[in-house]
Design an enzyme around this catalytic site. Structure first.
Site, PDB file in Angstrom:
ATOM      1  N   HIS A  71       0.842  -1.197   0.000  1.00  0.00           N
ATOM      2  CA  HIS A  71       0.000   0.000   0.000  1.00  0.00           C
ATOM      3  C   HIS A  71       0.876   1.244   0.000  1.00  0.00           C
ATOM      4  CE1 HIS A  71      -2.368   3.256   1.912  1.00  0.00           C
ATOM      5  NE2 HIS A  71      -3.360   2.746   1.195  1.00  0.00           N
ATOM      6  N   HIS A  72       1.886   1.272   0.869  1.00  0.00           N
ATOM      7  CA  HIS A  72       2.874   2.342   0.822  1.00  0.00           C
ATOM      8  C   HIS A  72       4.150   1.903   1.521  1.00  0.00           C
ATOM      9  CE1 HIS A  72       1.152   3.566   4.851  1.00  0.00           C
ATOM     10  NE2 HIS A  72       2.436   3.735   5.096  1.00  0.00           N
ATOM     11  N   GLN A 147       9.828   0.759   6.222  1.00  0.00           N
ATOM     12  CA  GLN A 147       8.495   0.332   6.640  1.00  0.00           C
ATOM     13  C   GLN A 147       7.643   0.040   5.408  1.00  0.00           C
ATOM     14  OE1 GLN A 147       5.199   3.068   7.877  1.00  0.00           O
ATOM     15  NE2 GLN A 147       5.526   2.165   9.897  1.00  0.00           N
ATOM     16  N   HIS A 149       3.731  -1.200   4.288  1.00  0.00           N
ATOM     17  CA  HIS A 149       2.348  -1.446   4.688  1.00  0.00           C
ATOM     18  C   HIS A 149       1.730  -2.427   3.699  1.00  0.00           C
ATOM     19  CE1 HIS A 149      -2.007   0.328   5.013  1.00  0.00           C
ATOM     20  NE2 HIS A 149      -1.923  -0.885   5.528  1.00  0.00           N
ATOM     21  N   HIS A 220      -5.780   8.342   1.738  1.00  0.00           N
ATOM     22  CA  HIS A 220      -6.348   7.073   1.321  1.00  0.00           C
ATOM     23  C   HIS A 220      -7.441   7.364   0.296  1.00  0.00           C
ATOM     24  CE1 HIS A 220      -4.726   5.109   5.285  1.00  0.00           C
ATOM     25  NE2 HIS A 220      -3.782   5.508   4.454  1.00  0.00           N
ATOM     26  N   MET A 294      -5.772   9.443   5.941  1.00  0.00           N
ATOM     27  CA  MET A 294      -4.573  10.197   6.275  1.00  0.00           C
ATOM     28  C   MET A 294      -4.565  11.466   5.434  1.00  0.00           C
ATOM     29  SD  MET A 294      -1.420   7.505   6.685  1.00  0.00           S
ATOM     30  CE  MET A 294      -1.363   6.346   8.053  1.00  0.00           C
TER      31      MET A 294
END
Length: 341
Positions: A71-72, A147, A149, A220, A294
């Site tokens: 997703h990111h 990170q 997601h 989003h 977000m």
């Protein structure tokens, strides 16, 4: 035994040998260590330690991911990482039950700030000539933490693993312009069946002049327009707005050149607005999952002297508690321009 891989100019293991692009710039693969995501909305982090007593300059980012899988992706600079494991669950805002076999921690234990962000099949990004993100010796960045997601994990149910991440282009050659990223964002709530503005702004109080060169937007599914501004306040407390970037956040979420490269001086204000349109019958909160929202505007800049801003984040409570015009906080607001493409 878990180990933290280290960013090195010379590495004897085959796995982490940098790829030489030219005589001065090399490529380092910062990738997930073949993880197996087990449930939707999972956030995983993995670290690398920067070689002690050396200084490096990141000059480009090449994604190794697709929106079908991730997703990111965020790249954090940390003084210390959230964990010393090879990977961990770092979904701080997520309410899911943590896996018993995966430790849970924040991306950074100290010194956290975002260096780069990716989503929606964004392409490779390189900084301008002479610019670089300094890490290692002489900075507070002793670790890099990746990170990822994973919003949907059906593709991994058959035991498939993932190595999504970023190839970092870097050099040891000193840069005369040091780069930084300021992330503007909000908390807040979006009412059902509404158009809502989520707004943030912060004044530059440090004695540093910054030179914006790129921006990135992120929401989003409810985001329609995200805009960012530099605001100069004159002697009569009147605000003069300069558009830095405007984007439909549902297009590829890469860094784009700013629309105005004028320097931003001490005392100026940086501001962002996300226009959100909800056709849902329930309230939507800011959060980590795909059904949350977000509002983020990333501003990438450089300084010609000294170090980048100590301020890394500019967040407000968001709606219904914070707006640009609340109690005459800002004036001359370009309301139509800030809310439409």
């Amino acid at each position: 035994m878990d180990s933290v891989h280290m960013l090195r100019i010379i590495i004897i293991t085959v796995i982490f040998v940098p790829i030489i692009i030219c005589e001065q710039v090399k490529k380092y693969p910062l990738l997930m260590p073949n993880v197996h995501p087990k449930h939707d909305e999972l956030y995983l982090c993995t670290p690398i330690k920067v070689v002690p007593k050396k200084s490096f300059y990141i000059v480009g980012f090449e994604p190794n991911a697709t929106m079908e899988t991730a997703h990111h992706i965020l790249l954090y600079g940390c003084t210390t990482p959230g964990s010393n494991k090879s990977y961990w669950d770092c979904g701080e805002m997520s309410a899911h039950q943590e896996d018993k076999d995966i430790p849970r921690a924040s991306p950074c234990a100290s010194g956290s700030h975002v260096l780069y962000a990716w989503a929606r099949d964004a392409k490779k990004f390189e900084v301008p000539d002479g610019v670089g993100f300094q890490i290692g010796e002489g900075t507070s960045i002793h670790y890099l933490v990746l990170q990822v997601h994973y919003a949907h994990t059906d593709k991994f149910k058959g035991g498939k693993t993932d190595n999504s991440g970023i190839f970092l282009m870097y050099t040891e050659e000193p840069r005369n312009k040091l780069a930084g990223v300021l992330l503007l964002g909000t908390s807040g709530v979006i009412p059902p069946n509404s158009i809502t503005h989520m707004e943030s702004d912060c004044r530059l109080v440090e004695n540093k002049t910054i030179h914006p060169f790129a921006y990135r937007t992120h929401t989003h599914s409810l985001g329609k327009v995200v805009t960012g501004y530099a605001i100069h306040e004159d002697e009569n407390k009147q605000h003069q707005w300069t558009l830095l970037g405007k984007r439909d956040p549902l297009t590829p979420q890469m860094f784009y050149p700013v629309l105005n490269k004028d320097p931003v001086h001490p005392g100026d204000i940086l501001a962002a607005r996300c226009t959100m349109e909800s056709n849902r019958n329930t309230y939507t909160h800011v959060g980590a999952t795909n059904m949350d929202e977000m509002c983020n505007f990333y501003l990438m800049y450089y300084v010609k002297e000294g170090t980048p801003l100590d301020m890394k984040y500019c967040f407000t409570p968001g709606p219904p508690y914070f707006y640009w015009d609340k109690e005459n906080h800002l004036n001359n607001i370009p309301d139509k321009e800030a809310s439409s493409l």
